[in-house]
Scaffold this motif. Structure first.
Motif, PDB file in Angstrom:
ATOM      1  N   ARG A 283      25.788  13.714 -14.009  1.00 38.89           N
ATOM      2  CA  ARG A 283      26.117  12.406 -13.405  1.00 38.89           C
ATOM      3  C   ARG A 283      25.604  11.249 -14.251  1.00 38.89           C
ATOM      4  NH1 ARG A 283      24.100  15.366  -8.787  1.00 38.89           N
ATOM      5  NH2 ARG A 283      25.854  16.130  -7.521  1.00 38.89           N
ATOM      6  N   GLN A 284      24.556  11.523 -15.007  1.00 32.52           N
ATOM      7  CA  GLN A 284      23.958  10.474 -15.845  1.00 32.52           C
ATOM      8  C   GLN A 284      24.571  10.424 -17.247  1.00 32.52           C
ATOM      9  OE1 GLN A 284      19.794  11.490 -15.672  1.00 32.52           O
ATOM     10  NE2 GLN A 284      19.680  11.170 -13.455  1.00 32.52           N
ATOM     11  N   GLY A 285      25.632  11.213 -17.460  1.00 31.58           N
ATOM     12  CA  GLY A 285      26.357  11.132 -18.721  1.00 31.58           C
ATOM     13  C   GLY A 285      26.076  12.249 -19.704  1.00 31.58           C
ATOM     14  N   TRP A 326      29.298  18.997  -5.152  1.00 31.75           N
ATOM     15  CA  TRP A 326      30.738  19.000  -4.906  1.00 31.75           C
ATOM     16  C   TRP A 326      31.487  17.983  -5.756  1.00 31.75           C
ATOM     17  CZ3 TRP A 326      33.819  22.383  -2.886  1.00 31.75           C
ATOM     18  CH2 TRP A 326      35.111  22.021  -2.449  1.00 31.75           C
ATOM     19  N   ASP A 327      30.868  16.843  -5.993  1.00 28.42           N
ATOM     20  CA  ASP A 327      31.528  15.802  -6.774  1.00 28.42           C
ATOM     21  C   ASP A 327      31.816  16.263  -8.199  1.00 28.42           C
ATOM     22  OD1 ASP A 327      28.661  15.796  -6.969  1.00 28.42           O
ATOM     23  OD2 ASP A 327      28.747  13.904  -8.068  1.00 28.42           O
ATOM     24  N   LEU A 328      31.088  17.277  -8.658  1.00 27.46           N
ATOM     25  CA  LEU A 328      31.272  17.776 -10.012  1.00 27.46           C
ATOM     26  C   LEU A 328      32.102  19.055 -10.074  1.00 27.46           C
ATOM     27  CD1 LEU A 328      27.591  17.272 -11.222  1.00 27.46           C
ATOM     28  CD2 LEU A 328      29.539  15.785 -11.724  1.00 27.46           C
ATOM     29  N   LEU A 329      32.047  19.839  -9.021  1.00 28.42           N
ATOM     30  CA  LEU A 329      32.721  21.146  -9.089  1.00 28.42           C
ATOM     31  C   LEU A 329      34.114  21.159  -8.467  1.00 28.42           C
ATOM     32  CD1 LEU A 329      32.605  22.764  -6.114  1.00 28.42           C
ATOM     33  CD2 LEU A 329      30.200  22.948  -6.718  1.00 28.42           C
ATOM     34  N   GLU A 330      34.410  20.192  -7.595  1.00 29.60           N
ATOM     35  CA  GLU A 330      35.686  20.226  -6.873  1.00 29.60           C
ATOM     36  C   GLU A 330      36.895  20.211  -7.809  1.00 29.60           C
ATOM     37  OE1 GLU A 330      38.130  17.651  -3.490  1.00 29.60           O
ATOM     38  OE2 GLU A 330      36.368  16.792  -4.488  1.00 29.60           O
ATOM     39  N   GLU A 331      36.940  19.254  -8.722  1.00 32.87           N
ATOM     40  CA  GLU A 331      38.145  19.090  -9.550  1.00 32.87           C
ATOM     41  C   GLU A 331      38.410  20.296 -10.446  1.00 32.87           C
ATOM     42  OE1 GLU A 331      40.161  16.029 -12.816  1.00 32.87           O
ATOM     43  OE2 GLU A 331      38.294  15.493 -11.799  1.00 32.87           O
TER      44      GLU A 331
END
Length: 367
Positions: A283-285, A326-331
């Protein structure tokens, strides 16, 4: 001894336990009123996967299967820490103490969600080499608990913890009583439930061996060597050249529900950052962290997608410690499922630690 156990009192509370690798939770669950209203469309935490063959999925059942027309809720619960490496009697006493705390005046019956490898019909597990509950290997847990709780053996029932988690999400959470649903718990292992109107399917050509996703092989290797907290941590350590890399990863808990609610994660080398830390870095790049998570979820989608398609699951629910990202794995997971031909709606689990408790109660209600 048959796995069929004495029913709870009709209309009364259902007493359940969820046994994890670091805790045991005893609870009173009630089921009242009309069924849960189904969502009319996508909401937050939902990804609709549209790839694959038209008609491969099944439509949702309004209210069908076990636990129909009931609103389930955990009314009281007590959680006690548990040392999975403790001796037999010490382990049994922790379970009994938790039960007594939540039902001081006793209960007519108990349904217990146990991690595998455990035979719920016989009430006996084989935990040799698992690093947990080894002192309970071969123990008739039904008889041992019945004696201590002062109930007949028929009053003690067992179900698999990952299956209980899935049934809970189906009955009262993200599953919304889909006609066919797959639920995964992602943590130290990959736990799963393949549900047909809320009933776990554990055999046949439509599901993996025993209905357990961790038996799936990906690129010739066990799935958990690619998808688990240990595997993800090790992949990041190797990608960054850190000292935490072990060169290989293996999960310690194939049931998956031990950390389905976020228990301590192990593996991947002592110096490797935790999955939560890796997610924070993404999330921090941190490009490497983001790529490792995306690659892991793509691999999961490749492995699971053909089974979701074959089973005809209109809903796929993901829970467990890793689902907190979830914000990282969903897509990447949704994309890989679609690429594998699955027509399914992907959702994050909603109930957390209540899922296996409600699931165990729904399972007991359907006996």
């Amino acid at each position: 001894m048959s796995g069929r156990h004495q029913q709870h009192r009709p209309g009364g509370p259902i007493h359940v336990m969820d046994v994890g690798g670091s805790h045991v939770t005893a609870a009173v669950v009630t089921g009242t009123g009309a069924g849960i209203a189904l969502d009319s469309g996508p909401a937050s935490g939902v990804a609709t996967v549209t790839g694959g063959v038209p008609g491969a999925g099944f439509e949702r059942a309004d209210v069908a299967g076990i636990g129909a027309d009931v609103r389930w809720a955990v009314r009281a619960s007590r959680t006690r820490p548990l040392d999975a490496g403790a001796p037999r009697d010490a382990l049994l006493e922790v379970l009994v103490d938790a039960a007594r705390e939540v039902a001081a005046e006793g209960a007519p019956a108990w349904t217990i969600a146990m991690p595998g490898p455990f035979d719920p019909v016989r009430g006996v597990g084989d935990f040799r080499g698992m690093g947990k509950f080894e002192a309970l290997t071969g123990v008739d847990l039904r008889a041992a608990l019945a004696d201590r709780l002062e109930v007949p053996p028929t009053a003690i029932g067992f179900c698999n913890d990952a299956v209980a988690y899935g049934i809970g999400e189906w009955a009262a959470g993200a599953g919304e009583r889909a006609a066919r649903m797959v639920c995964l718990t992602l943590g130290t292992g990959v736990g799963s439930a393949f549900l047909d109107h809320g009933v776990h399917v554990d055999h046949g050509d439509l599901v993996p061996d025993r209905g357990e996703a961790h038996t799936i092989r990906l690129d010739g290797r066990p799935l958990e060597e690619t998808v688990s907290t240990a595997a993800l941590r090790d992949a990041y350590a190797r990608a960054t050249g850190s000292a935490g890399a072990t060169g290989s990863a293996g999960a310690t808990d194939s049931a998956g529900a031990t950390d389905a609610t976020g228990a301590t994660q192990h593996g991947g080398g002592a110096d490797a950052p935790s999955v939560r830390d890796i997610a924070d870095r993404a999330r921090q790049g941190d490009i490497v962290a983001a790529r490792v998570i995306s690659t892991t979820m793509t691999a999961l989608g490749r492995a699971l997608g053909p089974w979701v398609r074959r089973f005809g699951a209109s809903r796929t629910v993901i829970g467990g410690a890793m689902a907190g990202s979830w914000d990282l794995l969903e897509e990447p997971l949704a994309t890989a499922l679609a690429d594998a031909g699955a027509v399914t709606e992907l959702r994050q689990a909603q109930l957390g630690s209540d899922a296996p408790l409600i699931g165990a109660a729904v399972w007991a209600d359907g006996r």
